[in-house]
Scaffold this active site. Structure first.
Site, PDB file in Angstrom:
ATOM      1  N   ARG A  16       0.818  -1.225   0.000  1.00  0.00           N
ATOM      2  CA  ARG A  16       0.000   0.000   0.000  1.00  0.00           C
ATOM      3  C   ARG A  16       0.848   1.270   0.000  1.00  0.00           C
ATOM      4  O   ARG A  16       0.330   2.360  -0.256  1.00  0.00           O
ATOM      5  CB  ARG A  16      -0.942  -0.008   1.208  1.00  0.00           C
ATOM      6  CG  ARG A  16      -2.169  -0.887   0.995  1.00  0.00           C
ATOM      7  CD  ARG A  16      -3.077  -0.848   2.199  1.00  0.00           C
ATOM      8  NE  ARG A  16      -2.573  -1.678   3.295  1.00  0.00           N
ATOM      9  CZ  ARG A  16      -3.141  -1.740   4.497  1.00  0.00           C
ATOM     10  NH1 ARG A  16      -4.206  -0.996   4.772  1.00  0.00           N
ATOM     11  NH2 ARG A  16      -2.636  -2.525   5.426  1.00  0.00           N
ATOM     12  N   GLY A  78       1.862 -14.679   7.479  1.00  0.00           N
ATOM     13  CA  GLY A  78       1.153 -14.135   8.626  1.00  0.00           C
ATOM     14  C   GLY A  78       2.074 -13.812   9.785  1.00  0.00           C
ATOM     15  O   GLY A  78       3.239 -14.229   9.837  1.00  0.00           O
ATOM     16  N   ASN A 228       0.930   2.209   7.073  1.00  0.00           N
ATOM     17  CA  ASN A 228       0.681   1.279   5.964  1.00  0.00           C
ATOM     18  C   ASN A 228       0.619   1.954   4.609  1.00  0.00           C
ATOM     19  O   ASN A 228       0.624   1.274   3.586  1.00  0.00           O
ATOM     20  CB  ASN A 228      -0.635   0.525   6.206  1.00  0.00           C
ATOM     21  CG  ASN A 228      -0.535  -0.441   7.375  1.00  0.00           C
ATOM     22  OD1 ASN A 228       0.419  -1.202   7.471  1.00  0.00           O
ATOM     23  ND2 ASN A 228      -1.499  -0.380   8.275  1.00  0.00           N
ATOM     24  N   LYS A 351      34.312  24.187   0.649  1.00  0.00           N
ATOM     25  CA  LYS A 351      34.268  22.745   0.436  1.00  0.00           C
ATOM     26  C   LYS A 351      35.563  22.105   0.920  1.00  0.00           C
ATOM     27  O   LYS A 351      36.647  22.517   0.517  1.00  0.00           O
ATOM     28  CB  LYS A 351      34.019  22.445  -1.045  1.00  0.00           C
ATOM     29  CG  LYS A 351      34.164  20.974  -1.441  1.00  0.00           C
ATOM     30  CD  LYS A 351      35.464  20.749  -2.189  1.00  0.00           C
ATOM     31  CE  LYS A 351      35.648  19.288  -2.550  1.00  0.00           C
ATOM     32  NZ  LYS A 351      36.986  19.038  -3.164  1.00  0.00           N
ATOM     33  N   ASN A 386      41.128  24.876  -7.517  1.00  0.00           N
ATOM     34  CA  ASN A 386      41.581  23.599  -6.975  1.00  0.00           C
ATOM     35  C   ASN A 386      41.490  22.430  -7.951  1.00  0.00           C
ATOM     36  O   ASN A 386      41.943  21.329  -7.635  1.00  0.00           O
ATOM     37  CB  ASN A 386      40.779  23.246  -5.725  1.00  0.00           C
ATOM     38  CG  ASN A 386      39.278  23.137  -5.989  1.00  0.00           C
ATOM     39  OD1 ASN A 386      38.748  23.808  -6.879  1.00  0.00           O
ATOM     40  ND2 ASN A 386      38.608  22.303  -5.232  1.00  0.00           N
ATOM     41  N   TYR A 387      40.964  22.650  -9.154  1.00  0.00           N
ATOM     42  CA  TYR A 387      40.664  21.525 -10.046  1.00  0.00           C
ATOM     43  C   TYR A 387      41.174  21.825 -11.449  1.00  0.00           C
ATOM     44  O   TYR A 387      40.877  22.866 -12.022  1.00  0.00           O
ATOM     45  CB  TYR A 387      39.142  21.309 -10.064  1.00  0.00           C
ATOM     46  CG  TYR A 387      38.658  20.124 -10.843  1.00  0.00           C
ATOM     47  CD1 TYR A 387      39.229  18.863 -10.689  1.00  0.00           C
ATOM     48  CD2 TYR A 387      37.586  20.255 -11.727  1.00  0.00           C
ATOM     49  CE1 TYR A 387      38.755  17.768 -11.397  1.00  0.00           C
ATOM     50  CE2 TYR A 387      37.103  19.168 -12.437  1.00  0.00           C
ATOM     51  CZ  TYR A 387      37.699  17.924 -12.271  1.00  0.00           C
ATOM     52  OH  TYR A 387      37.225  16.842 -12.978  1.00  0.00           O
TER      53      TYR A 387
END
Length: 456
Positions: A16, A78, A228, A351, A386-387
């Protein structure tokens, strides 16, 4: 009190919910439902916890880790069949067993403790946790005899018109004498419309054997909510949020608008801190005393010191010191660490960087993969480059450095103690202590340039 065990029923898929995520793994206030249940149980003196898994077994195990032992219900036949799977672990033990569903995150530890106490006081073989519902439709009814003892549990579809007027309902949470439970489970039949083995049948079996069956009525029906579907999930979220907010307010935290403030179940907030509207605090965040958070700030798994302000900003998996200011509109990405008396201003992104005490990055800057000392000033529009498209590199800025506006610090690079970077510079090599670094083209003025072009 005798030895206490617990069985958590967490094998159902929850059709459900209409979700790819297994039901008990849906979060309520930032923590899965089954984690709420097991954490509540964990606050009691429980010897062993067994979780019955089925659908999503590996994900449930990954979520709970070593907080529980596990048994597999390969085929969902059950609730009695589910509990029976725990027999190899618990079946031979003396004690009392709590059976609780993994989709009931709101049951408090205090209620579980009261259920155990009532069970022992009545020398019962089984005790049902019940509640009084204003609208009991859909629930099994608790039918008591003239002496007030539990006579039977009648499901809604089997209840007479008179029985349907009863408002005391079965919540699906029980205490059992452990050995009596597993002996009775062997007698449960599946001769019903669904062809399943139902745990409430154990109650009838024990009654027929002349055993004492008791019921403990919880004062708060909301605690018993079983989730549920998505609507019930939203109800649980609302109830849990109100409970968490109330706890913090009673502990000395000011929440200006509780209805718009979302705090995770595991967050810790110091006294005299103020949360403004729209604040979201997730995970195991710790916020100190005398802080001001918000409006519309989002903090996840972070540690915030005392007397710090986070204004309309995002803080993720980071640490912020005392008497520090962040925002407005700042973004602290994971693994950022700010010292005391630091200022991170508007539209600044940090960062995986460490900033020492009294350092300021006031506006419109990006600081990534950097180690910055104390009493450093980063001017407006400056960035750590930084990259290079493949790899990340580190920028090191020592104490007392001044970085002028619109500077590019091309990593890997080091700015030594007390150095000064002229505005508009692109720095590509180390700057010595107390040196002035200028790295920009010389200005040249073309006199009369505009008037000459207009005449053409």
């Amino acid at each position: 009190m005798s030895n206490i065990f617990a069985v958590i029923l967490a094998a159902g898929q929850g059709t459900r919910m209409k979700s790819k995520l297994y039901k008990v793994l849906h979060p309520v206030c930032g923590k899965t439902m089954v984690e709420h249940v097991i954490d509540h149980i964990g606050s009691l003196n429980v010897e062993r916890v067994v979780t019955v898994v089925g659908h999503g077994a590996e994900l449930v195990k990954e979520t709970l880790g070593d907080k529980s032992e596990y048994v597999l219900q390969a085929e969902q036949l059950g609730t009695a069949h589910a509990v029976q799977q725990a027999e190899p672990i618990l079946g031979s033990l003396e004690g009392t067993t709590l059976v609780v569903c993994g989709d009931t995150p709101l049951i408090r530890p205090e209620t579980m403790q009261a259920l155990f106490a009532h069970h022992e006081a009545n020398n019962a073989k089984a005790t049902i946790l019940t509640a009084v519902a204003e609208n009991p439709t859909g629930y099994g009814r608790i039918i008591r005899d003239a002496d007030g003892q539990v006579a039977q549990i009648v499901e809604q579809k089997d209840a007479s018109a008179e029985q349907q007027l009863v408002k005391e309902i079965n919540t699906g949470t029980y205490c059992f004498d452990n050995k009596a439970l597993f002996e009775a489970l062997k007698q449960v039949k599946n001769d019903n419309a669904q062809g399943e083995y139902y745990l409430p049948d154990v109650i009838e079996i024990l009654q027929k054997q002349g055993e004492v069956v008791a019921a403990y009525v919880t004062e708060n029906f909301d605690e018993t909510l079983g989730v549920n579907d998505r609507f019930a999930l939203s109800q649980a979220e609302e109830l849990m949020r109100a409970r968490i907010n109330e706890r913090h307010m009673r502990n000395g935290v000011t929440i200006i608008n509780p209805a718009s403030t979302h705090i995770s179940a595991d967050a810790v907030i110091g006294s005299d801190s103020v949360l403004l509207p729209g604040v979201i605090i997730e995970g195991k965040t710790v916020i100190g005393e005398d802080c001001k958070i918000g409006p519309n700030s989002h903090i996840v798994n972070s540690k915030i010191g005392n007397s710090t302000t986070i204004h309309s900003s995002v803080v993720l998996n980071s640490q912020v010191g005392n008497e520090t200011a962040v925002g407005p509109f700042a973004h602290l990405r994971p693994e950022s660490t700010l010292g005391d008396h630091v200022k991170i201003g508007n539209f600044v992104e940090v960062k995986k960087s460490t900033l020492g005490d009294d350092t300021k990055v006031s506006h419109l800057s990006y600081i990534g993969d950097a180690e910055i000392g104390s009493n450093v000033n980063i001017g407006c529009g400056s960035i750590t480059v930084n990259y290079d498209g493949k790899n990340k590199f580190k920028t090191t800025i020592e104490d007392d450095v001044f970085v002028g506006c619109n500077s590019n610090l091309v990593a890997p690079v080091t700015l030594k103690k007390g150095s000064f970077i002229a505005a508009g510079s692109t720095i590509t090599k180390e700057v010595p202590e107390e040196a002035l670094a200028i790295a920009r083209a010389r200005q040249e003025n073309k006199l009369g340039y505009l008037s000459k072009n207009k005449s053409k």
